[in-house]
Write an enzyme that holds these catalytic residues in place. Structure first.
Site, PDB file in Angstrom:
ATOM      1  N   SER A  33     -18.310 -22.435 -15.584  1.00 12.88           N
ATOM      2  CA  SER A  33     -18.830 -23.789 -15.815  1.00 12.88           C
ATOM      3  C   SER A  33     -17.714 -24.734 -16.267  1.00 12.88           C
ATOM      4  O   SER A  33     -17.962 -25.902 -16.531  1.00 12.88           O
ATOM      5  CB  SER A  33     -19.944 -23.754 -16.867  1.00 12.88           C
ATOM      6  OG  SER A  33     -19.492 -23.114 -18.040  1.00 12.88           O
ATOM      7  N   ASN A 120     -24.047 -18.810 -27.470  1.00 11.61           N
ATOM      8  CA  ASN A 120     -25.389 -19.393 -27.288  1.00 11.61           C
ATOM      9  C   ASN A 120     -25.654 -20.541 -28.266  1.00 11.61           C
ATOM     10  O   ASN A 120     -26.169 -21.594 -27.877  1.00 11.61           O
ATOM     11  CB  ASN A 120     -26.459 -18.310 -27.434  1.00 11.61           C
ATOM     12  CG  ASN A 120     -26.329 -17.249 -26.351  1.00 11.61           C
ATOM     13  OD1 ASN A 120     -25.558 -17.425 -25.403  1.00 11.61           O
ATOM     14  ND2 ASN A 120     -27.067 -16.169 -26.479  1.00 11.61           N
ATOM     15  N   THR A 165     -49.206 -61.469  -8.558  1.00  8.62           N
ATOM     16  CA  THR A 165     -49.836 -60.151  -8.537  1.00  8.62           C
ATOM     17  C   THR A 165     -49.907 -59.802  -7.055  1.00  8.62           C
ATOM     18  O   THR A 165     -50.089 -60.702  -6.217  1.00  8.62           O
ATOM     19  CB  THR A 165     -51.246 -60.149  -9.163  1.00  8.62           C
ATOM     20  OG1 THR A 165     -52.064 -61.071  -8.447  1.00  8.62           O
ATOM     21  CG2 THR A 165     -51.212 -60.570 -10.635  1.00  8.62           C
ATOM     22  N   HIS A 166     -49.728 -58.558  -6.731  1.00  9.92           N
ATOM     23  CA  HIS A 166     -49.648 -58.114  -5.311  1.00  9.92           C
ATOM     24  C   HIS A 166     -48.526 -58.852  -4.571  1.00  9.92           C
ATOM     25  O   HIS A 166     -48.587 -58.988  -3.351  1.00  9.92           O
ATOM     26  CB  HIS A 166     -50.970 -58.334  -4.565  1.00  9.92           C
ATOM     27  CG  HIS A 166     -52.179 -57.887  -5.315  1.00  9.92           C
ATOM     28  ND1 HIS A 166     -52.738 -56.639  -5.162  1.00  9.92           N
ATOM     29  CD2 HIS A 166     -52.917 -58.514  -6.274  1.00  9.92           C
ATOM     30  CE1 HIS A 166     -53.787 -56.518  -5.970  1.00  9.92           C
ATOM     31  NE2 HIS A 166     -53.912 -57.640  -6.660  1.00  9.92           N
ATOM     32  N   SER A 287     -20.584 -59.825   4.022  1.00 11.69           N
ATOM     33  CA  SER A 287     -20.757 -58.920   5.154  1.00 11.69           C
ATOM     34  C   SER A 287     -19.499 -58.986   5.998  1.00 11.69           C
ATOM     35  O   SER A 287     -18.886 -60.043   6.138  1.00 11.69           O
ATOM     36  CB  SER A 287     -21.971 -59.363   5.973  1.00 11.69           C
ATOM     37  OG  SER A 287     -21.823 -58.942   7.313  1.00 11.69           O
ATOM     38  N   LYS A 293     -23.333 -64.320   4.837  1.00  9.70           N
ATOM     39  CA  LYS A 293     -24.110 -63.467   3.939  1.00  9.70           C
ATOM     40  C   LYS A 293     -23.505 -63.245   2.562  1.00  9.70           C
ATOM     41  O   LYS A 293     -22.299 -63.186   2.396  1.00  9.70           O
ATOM     42  CB  LYS A 293     -24.365 -62.106   4.597  1.00  9.70           C
ATOM     43  CG  LYS A 293     -25.327 -62.263   5.747  1.00  9.70           C
ATOM     44  CD  LYS A 293     -26.030 -61.020   6.117  1.00  9.70           C
ATOM     45  CE  LYS A 293     -26.894 -60.437   5.057  1.00  9.70           C
ATOM     46  NZ  LYS A 293     -27.535 -59.228   5.552  1.00  9.70           N
ATOM     47  N   ASN A 295     -24.612 -60.484  -0.251  1.00 12.53           N
ATOM     48  CA  ASN A 295     -25.562 -59.386  -0.444  1.00 12.53           C
ATOM     49  C   ASN A 295     -25.649 -58.945  -1.905  1.00 12.53           C
ATOM     50  O   ASN A 295     -24.641 -58.875  -2.588  1.00 12.53           O
ATOM     51  CB  ASN A 295     -25.162 -58.188   0.422  1.00 12.53           C
ATOM     52  CG  ASN A 295     -25.269 -58.510   1.902  1.00 12.53           C
ATOM     53  OD1 ASN A 295     -26.145 -59.272   2.309  1.00 12.53           O
ATOM     54  ND2 ASN A 295     -24.376 -57.954   2.698  1.00 12.53           N
ATOM     55  N   GLU A 300     -28.968 -53.468  -5.473  1.00 14.64           N
ATOM     56  CA  GLU A 300     -29.446 -52.375  -4.600  1.00 14.64           C
ATOM     57  C   GLU A 300     -28.989 -51.014  -5.109  1.00 14.64           C
ATOM     58  O   GLU A 300     -29.732 -50.028  -5.073  1.00 14.64           O
ATOM     59  CB  GLU A 300     -28.942 -52.593  -3.171  1.00 14.64           C
ATOM     60  CG  GLU A 300     -29.581 -53.795  -2.507  1.00 14.64           C
ATOM     61  CD  GLU A 300     -28.872 -54.167  -1.209  1.00 14.64           C
ATOM     62  OE1 GLU A 300     -29.510 -54.085  -0.160  1.00 14.64           O
ATOM     63  OE2 GLU A 300     -27.690 -54.538  -1.249  1.00 14.64           O
ATOM     64  N   TYR A 327     -31.992 -17.304 -24.761  1.00 18.60           N
ATOM     65  CA  TYR A 327     -31.032 -17.875 -23.812  1.00 18.60           C
ATOM     66  C   TYR A 327     -31.023 -17.122 -22.488  1.00 18.60           C
ATOM     67  O   TYR A 327     -31.109 -15.895 -22.444  1.00 18.60           O
ATOM     68  CB  TYR A 327     -29.616 -17.842 -24.422  1.00 18.60           C
ATOM     69  CG  TYR A 327     -28.551 -18.371 -23.466  1.00 18.60           C
ATOM     70  CD1 TYR A 327     -28.283 -19.730 -23.379  1.00 18.60           C
ATOM     71  CD2 TYR A 327     -27.851 -17.498 -22.628  1.00 18.60           C
ATOM     72  CE1 TYR A 327     -27.327 -20.207 -22.494  1.00 18.60           C
ATOM     73  CE2 TYR A 327     -26.888 -17.978 -21.736  1.00 18.60           C
ATOM     74  CZ  TYR A 327     -26.640 -19.323 -21.672  1.00 18.60           C
ATOM     75  OH  TYR A 327     -25.701 -19.806 -20.790  1.00 18.60           O
TER      76      TYR A 327
HETATM   77  N1  ARG Z   1     -21.263 -21.614 -20.296  1.00 18.45           N
HETATM   78  C1  ARG Z   1     -22.452 -21.188 -20.951  1.00 18.45           C
HETATM   79  C2  ARG Z   1     -23.529 -22.305 -20.807  1.00 18.45           C
HETATM   80  O1  ARG Z   1     -23.177 -23.373 -20.474  1.00 18.45           O
HETATM   81  C3  ARG Z   1     -22.195 -20.916 -22.387  1.00 18.45           C
HETATM   82  C4  ARG Z   1     -23.123 -19.942 -23.011  1.00 18.45           C
HETATM   83  C5  ARG Z   1     -22.878 -18.591 -22.480  1.00 18.45           C
HETATM   84  N2  ARG Z   1     -23.674 -17.611 -23.150  1.00 18.45           N
HETATM   85  C6  ARG Z   1     -23.822 -16.385 -22.658  1.00 18.45           C
HETATM   86  N3  ARG Z   1     -24.579 -15.586 -23.322  1.00 18.45           N
HETATM   87  N4  ARG Z   1     -23.316 -16.032 -21.526  1.00 18.45           N
HETATM   88  O2  ARG Z   1     -24.687 -22.069 -21.016  1.00 18.45           O
END
Ligand code: ARG
Length: 467
Positions: A33, A120, A165-166, A287, A293, A295, A300, A327
């Site tokens: 991650s 965790n 309205t509408h 544009s 134009k 825009n 948007e 977890y």
């Molecule tokens: N990268 C993990 C997360 O974002 C961290 C926690 C990992 N915990 C574990 N028991 N593997 O959740």
């Protein structure tokens, strides 16, 4: 190896004790991650400093080790901030990247930092700190947007426009009143943000893996050091809870819907057909083929960003819905949704604040449109009730006949002659013309929360004291 076969690289240095082999390349890829959670580096380091300080205070680690840890973490913080830090995917996430570097820097003392904690509770802490700061930022940005609307409302407390309205012309209102409708919406968003900060203001650190710890830690001390009101009360809930992220995404979704409705109005108002507003060059584009134009791209895109924000809410709700306590790694999928939504929401609020402040209000166009489409028909009916004593249903019917006649003559209600009107109902006098103008119509709507300029000014004054 991308085909998923196992590699014989050395096993993970943090948890690899019982593993003979390193992870398959595909495992590393799905597991890591660091690509996105490196955003949490400042929170991770702050959390670790608070934890180490508490461990030393409680006599769980020595002051000497604590000093080394804190010094090392400070060094890592500046390394990351100055772009010198090398993040490694093999080390999975921000927590292990920081800890591994700490070990390079200070040696064995680094291994004491993780006493009485787990990734965790560590990730729950880092992410909570991040979301709390983001909510505080949103609170400030919403306040700026509200202030922009209050200024425009004050400036245009008397500017008449058609109310719809509408999307059909309904009754005249003031542009100031319309602006104040958005003040109410964004004011509710800001309240939701404040409540969410209150809900989440509890420190997760010390819940450890899920069951708490046998070390004599002081969770009140870390909570205080990290700016939380108090520690969470149940270690199982603490590591399995992502309500704070879901609340952020719900609030962001509702706010994005408000921004999107405003964006839609700006798109409509800035068409040549409506011509109620002219966007500044700063918030529009030309544009490449049609030179005439201008825009409303920013509006948007604000409207479109709502799609990804709402999508993130559904994505995280879906991730969480089947998870047993406590977890599970599924929860790692929480961050990208929140990071992406936060970025989109900030952009959308900032762009809208700029547009609202910059756009030119075309009061002449608004007023002309306000008077068309028999928008003061209700005023005629109300006059018949008030001055001629008719029941409202009869007055409604009489007014309907007046509208039909005006339509037949291709004129506005105020352009009918007194004789025309008296032919429809004998009790009508020339006093009726006082209520058929759009200005008289809005000025008469003095009920609490109504569109009369006097009432709108009261609401502006109320909001000015609420920042
Ligand atoms: N990268 C993990 C997360 O974002 C961290 C926690 C990992 N915990 C574990 N028991 N593997 O959740």
């Amino acid at each position: 190896m991308a085909d998923g076969t196992s590699e014989t690289k050395s096993s993970n240095q943090m948890w690899g004790g019982r593993f003979a082999q390193g992870p398959a390349a595909i495992m590393e890829e799905i597991n890591a991650s660091i690509g996105f959670d490196k955003k949490l580096f400042a929170q991770d380091i702050r959390g670790s400093i608070a934890h180490a300080t508490m461990l030393a205070h409680q006599g769980i680690i020595s002051t000497d080790d604590k000093d080394k840890i804190v010094h090392g973490l400070d060094t890592i913080l500046s390394e990351i901030e100055s772009g010198q830090f090398e993040f490694s995917r093999r080390l999975e996430d921000i927590h292990m990247n920081v800890e591994a570097r700490l070990s390079d820097l200070i040696g064995p003392a680094a291994g004491r930092l993780h006493t009485a904690r787990s990734r965790n509770d560590q990730v729950a802490l880092d992410f909570r700190l991040w979301v709390k700061e983001e909510l505080q930022k949103c609170e400030g940005m919403l306040t700026a947007l509200i202030a922009a609307f209050l200024d425009r409302a004050e400036e245009h407390a008397e500017t008449v426009m058609p109310g719809f309205t509408h999307l059909q012309t309904a009754q005249p209102v003031t542009f100031g009143h319309h602006c104040m409708a958005y003040v109410e919406m964004f004011g509710r968003d800001r309240q939701r943000v404040r409540h969410a900060i209150e809900h989440m203001d509890e420190s997760p650190i010390g819940a450890a893996a899920l069951a708490g710890t046998g070390f004599p830690i002081d969770r009140h001390m870390t909570a205080k050091a990290l700016g939380f009101r108090e520690p969470t009360r149940n270690s199982i809930d603490t590591v399995s809870d992502r309500d704070f992220a879901l609340e952020f995404l719900s609030i962001a979704s509702i706010c994005a819907v408000h921004l999107s409705r405003l964006a839609e109005e700006i798109v409509i108002w800035s068409t040549p057909q409506f011509g109620f507003v002219r966007l500044s060059d700063a918030f529009s584009t030309g544009s490449s083929i049609m030179p005439q134009k201008k825009n409303p791209d920013a509006a948007e895109l604000v409207r479109a960003k709502t799609g990804r924000i709402n999508g993130s809410l559904i994505a995280l709700l879906t991730v969480m819905k089947g998870l047993p306590l406590a977890y599970s790694k599924d929860m790692q999928e929480d961050k990208e949704q929140v990071f992406d939504s936060a970025e989109s929401l900030e952009l959308a609020i900032a762009a809208m604040t700029g547009m609202v402040r910059d756009m030119t209000i075309r009061a002449d166009r608004m007023k002309a449109a306000a008077g068309s489409g028999y928008s003061t028909a209700t005023d005629l009916a109300d006059w018949l009730v008030r001055e001629a004593g008719l029941p409202f249903r009869d007055a409604h019917h009489v007014t309907g006949r007046a509208v039909a006649l005006a339509e037949q003559k291709a004129c506005e209600l105020a352009e009918l002659s007194l004789q025309d009107l008296q032919a429809i109902h004998a009790d009508i006098t020339d006093k009726v013309f006082d209520v058929l103008t759009v200005e008289a119509s809005v000025a008469s709507r003095t009920s609490f929360g109504g569109t009369a300029p006097s009432e709108v000014r009261k609401q502006i004054a109320w909001w000015r004291t609420r920042n």
